[in-house]
Design a protein around this motif. Structure first.
Motif, PDB file in Angstrom:
ATOM      1  N   CYS A 170       9.901   5.875 -36.477  1.00  0.00           N
ATOM      2  CA  CYS A 170       9.149   7.107 -36.068  1.00  0.00           C
ATOM      3  C   CYS A 170       8.833   7.705 -37.458  1.00  0.00           C
ATOM      4  O   CYS A 170       9.759   8.478 -37.678  1.00  0.00           O
ATOM      5  CB  CYS A 170      10.105   7.853 -35.023  1.00  0.00           C
ATOM      6  SG  CYS A 170       9.130   9.211 -34.394  1.00  0.00           S
TER       7      CYS A 170
ATOM      8  N   LEU B 161       5.798  12.579 -31.437  1.00  0.00           N
ATOM      9  CA  LEU B 161       6.545  11.442 -31.404  1.00  0.00           C
ATOM     10  C   LEU B 161       7.674  11.322 -31.480  1.00  0.00           C
ATOM     11  O   LEU B 161       8.232  10.620 -30.822  1.00  0.00           O
ATOM     12  CB  LEU B 161       5.845  10.671 -32.485  1.00  0.00           C
ATOM     13  CG  LEU B 161       5.656   9.053 -32.245  1.00  0.00           C
ATOM     14  CD1 LEU B 161       4.614   8.754 -31.177  1.00  0.00           C
ATOM     15  CD2 LEU B 161       4.819   8.401 -33.761  1.00  0.00           C
ATOM     16  N   ALA B 162       8.365  12.296 -32.321  1.00  0.00           N
ATOM     17  CA  ALA B 162       9.894  12.310 -32.335  1.00  0.00           C
ATOM     18  C   ALA B 162      10.403  12.744 -31.123  1.00  0.00           C
ATOM     19  O   ALA B 162      11.493  12.224 -30.640  1.00  0.00           O
ATOM     20  CB  ALA B 162      10.183  13.171 -33.601  1.00  0.00           C
TER      21      ALA B 162
ATOM     22  N   CYS C  84      10.336  13.723 -38.370  1.00  0.00           N
ATOM     23  CA  CYS C  84      10.469  12.942 -37.317  1.00  0.00           C
ATOM     24  C   CYS C  84      12.147  12.768 -37.505  1.00  0.00           C
ATOM     25  O   CYS C  84      12.764  12.754 -36.410  1.00  0.00           O
ATOM     26  CB  CYS C  84       9.939  11.396 -37.334  1.00  0.00           C
ATOM     27  SG  CYS C  84       8.272  11.588 -36.969  1.00  0.00           S
TER      28      CYS C  84
ATOM     29  N   LEU D  11       8.087   2.402 -29.711  1.00  0.00           N
ATOM     30  CA  LEU D  11       8.368   2.143 -31.119  1.00  0.00           C
ATOM     31  C   LEU D  11       9.485   1.366 -31.650  1.00  0.00           C
ATOM     32  O   LEU D  11      10.172   1.537 -32.665  1.00  0.00           O
ATOM     33  CB  LEU D  11       8.783   3.778 -31.629  1.00  0.00           C
ATOM     34  CG  LEU D  11       7.625   4.620 -31.174  1.00  0.00           C
ATOM     35  CD1 LEU D  11       7.912   5.968 -32.243  1.00  0.00           C
ATOM     36  CD2 LEU D  11       6.179   4.257 -31.696  1.00  0.00           C
TER      37      LEU D  11
ATOM     38  N   LEU E 280      10.257   9.859 -28.567  1.00  0.00           N
ATOM     39  CA  LEU E 280      11.171   8.784 -28.902  1.00  0.00           C
ATOM     40  C   LEU E 280      12.704   9.269 -28.632  1.00  0.00           C
ATOM     41  O   LEU E 280      13.380   8.310 -28.162  1.00  0.00           O
ATOM     42  CB  LEU E 280      11.049   8.425 -30.246  1.00  0.00           C
ATOM     43  CG  LEU E 280      12.324   7.116 -30.879  1.00  0.00           C
ATOM     44  CD1 LEU E 280      12.199   5.984 -30.020  1.00  0.00           C
ATOM     45  CD2 LEU E 280      12.261   6.714 -32.357  1.00  0.00           C
TER      46      LEU E 280
END
Length: 427
Positions: free
Chosen positions: A395, A415-416, A20, A385, A419
């Motif tokens: 994260c 997810l990274a 991440c 987040l 974000l």
């Protein structure tokens, strides 16, 4: 940026340079944001030799009787030690949490080398396991891997596995700053907003310099073994209140006379049993075989790498144990968890015996997957987040939903990227 006393101002401070952290730093630096990456470990060349692995591996105790896991303290984090197995994010689960990763997953499929290994890269041990498991009626199959098969012209190649260090290098090429040997002391908070990070920069084996850095946004990507304590120390309430899981399991090995084993990609095939029990190929490379056998006092297997065949067992345990005041984790298993471990071990032994293995041994129960359950989306962080402290985001594997117990790399890259978009819109 001012270099005075090591105090600098950035757009974003990223704590951790793993999957991440590296991805976020890359995405933001590519768009001309000022990024500081704080990495506790050093920045050595990544190699799959005993010396190189010992220099970055950090064993973390999780309970009694040797229960532990291993993380990598180095640029790129634990992708320097992982098996490169792919488990995909559960898109519907994330949607219920207000997070849409579908577009990110589609993009990643085009960006990263994802797919099953060609048959030419399956070693004799893996083929023997597959034949044995299928003969017993198990649905043994190849998994997708994060491996660039074009770099395996001579067979197995450690460098063919995708690693987060490549993202960090891209970030540095676009102006990001990397501080190795940086251990976070605390998140700096002004009222209800996170404004910076205090950290100790290791200057020598015997000394460190205390520094501070400030940013509009701080991303905590230190990994599931470090992030929960940092959050709790910052004042985020309820961290670890329900306990945690660690996906316990076994590494089980036997000797097959006449087998001519070679190096291969660990975890590239396996099967799912009932009740949350997973079996997979655990045939480690030659460079790690002897140290592992010496450490486990398996002397009969020590000089028998070509004849050694192995299976890994991983079970889905329930939440339990605790995070103690010093941040250390201590896990206990109930009878249901232990029953699953026994069933998994029995199935693995049957497959090894069917393959002709003798002298079957195991290394005791250890954590066979990631630690999780301590931090929760929509409880400790929101759908962006972000914590209760504005500007502080989390994260890493610590926030993944409980049902997602597989290798998290692809989910974490998704997810990274997700974000990163939110951070860019706010900067």
């Amino acid at each position: 940026m001012s270099a005075k006393a090591g105090q600098r101002e950035f757009d974003v401070i990223v704590i951790g340079s793993g999957t991440c952290g590296g991805t976020i730093a890359k995405e933001l630096a590519l768009r001309n944001k000022r990024v500081l990456i704080l990495e506790r470990g050093a920045n050595p060349p990544l190699k799959e030799t005993l010396g190189a692995i010992v220099s970055i591996a950090d064993r973390v105790i999780l309970g009694d009787r040797g229960l532990s896991t291993v993380r990598a303290l180095t640029t790129g984090g634990s992708t320097s030690l992982y098996f490169a197995v792919v488990n995909y994010p559960q898109l519907d689960t994330f949607r219920t949490l207000g997070i849409d990763l579908a577009g990110d997953l589609a993009a990643i499929r085009n960006e990263l080398p994802i797919g099953p290994l060609p048959d030419s890269l399956l070693n004799p041990q893996g083929c023997a396991l597959s034949d044995s498991a299928r003969a017993l009626g198990y649905d043994w199959h190849k998994f997708d891997m994060l491996v660039d098969a074009s770099r395996c012209t001579a067979g197995y190649a450690y460098d063919a596995k995708w690693k987060a260090k490549s993202s960090v290098q891209d970030a540095l090429a676009n102006g990001a700053v990397l501080m190795n040997g940086a251990t976070v002391s605390r998140i700096l908070v002004d009222g209800e907003r996170a404004v910076g990070v205090e950290y100790k920069l290791r200057k020598s084996p015997f000394g460190a310099e205390l520094r501070k850095a400030y940013a509009k946004k701080i991303v905590l990507a230190a990994g599931e073994l470090a992030t929960p304590k940092i959050l709790r120390d910052t004042g985020v309430e309820g961290i670890g209140a329900r306990g945690f899981y660690c996906n316990p399991g076994y590494a089980i090995y036997g000797l097959v006379p006449g087998l001519k084993g070679t190096d291969g990609f660990v975890g590239s095939a396996g099967c799912q049993l009932d009740a949350g029990i997973e079996l997979s190929d655990a045939n480690i490379v030659r460079a790690l075989h002897r140290p592992m056998m010496v450490g486990g006092m398996k002397l009969k297997h020590l000089f028998a790498f070509p004849e050694t065949i192995g299976i890994g067992v991983k079970v889905k345990d329930g939440l339990g144990g605790q995070m103690r005041p010093n941040g250390r984790l201590h896990k206990t298993f109930d009878q249901h968890d232990r029953a699953k471990l026994d069933r998994g071990r029995q199935a693995a032994v049957k497959i090894l015996e069917k393959a002709g293995a003798k002298d079957i041994v195991d290394f005791g129960v250890t954590a066979a997957g990631r630690v999780g359950g301590l931090v929760r989306i929509q409880e400790h962080v929101d759908s962006t987040l972000e914590t209760q402290f504005r500007g502080l985001h989390v994260c890493d594997g610590s926030v993944l939903p409980d049902d997602m117990r597989g290798t998290p790399t692809v989910s974490l890259v998704c997810l990274a990227k997700y974000l990163s978009r939110h951070l860019l819109s706010a900067l």
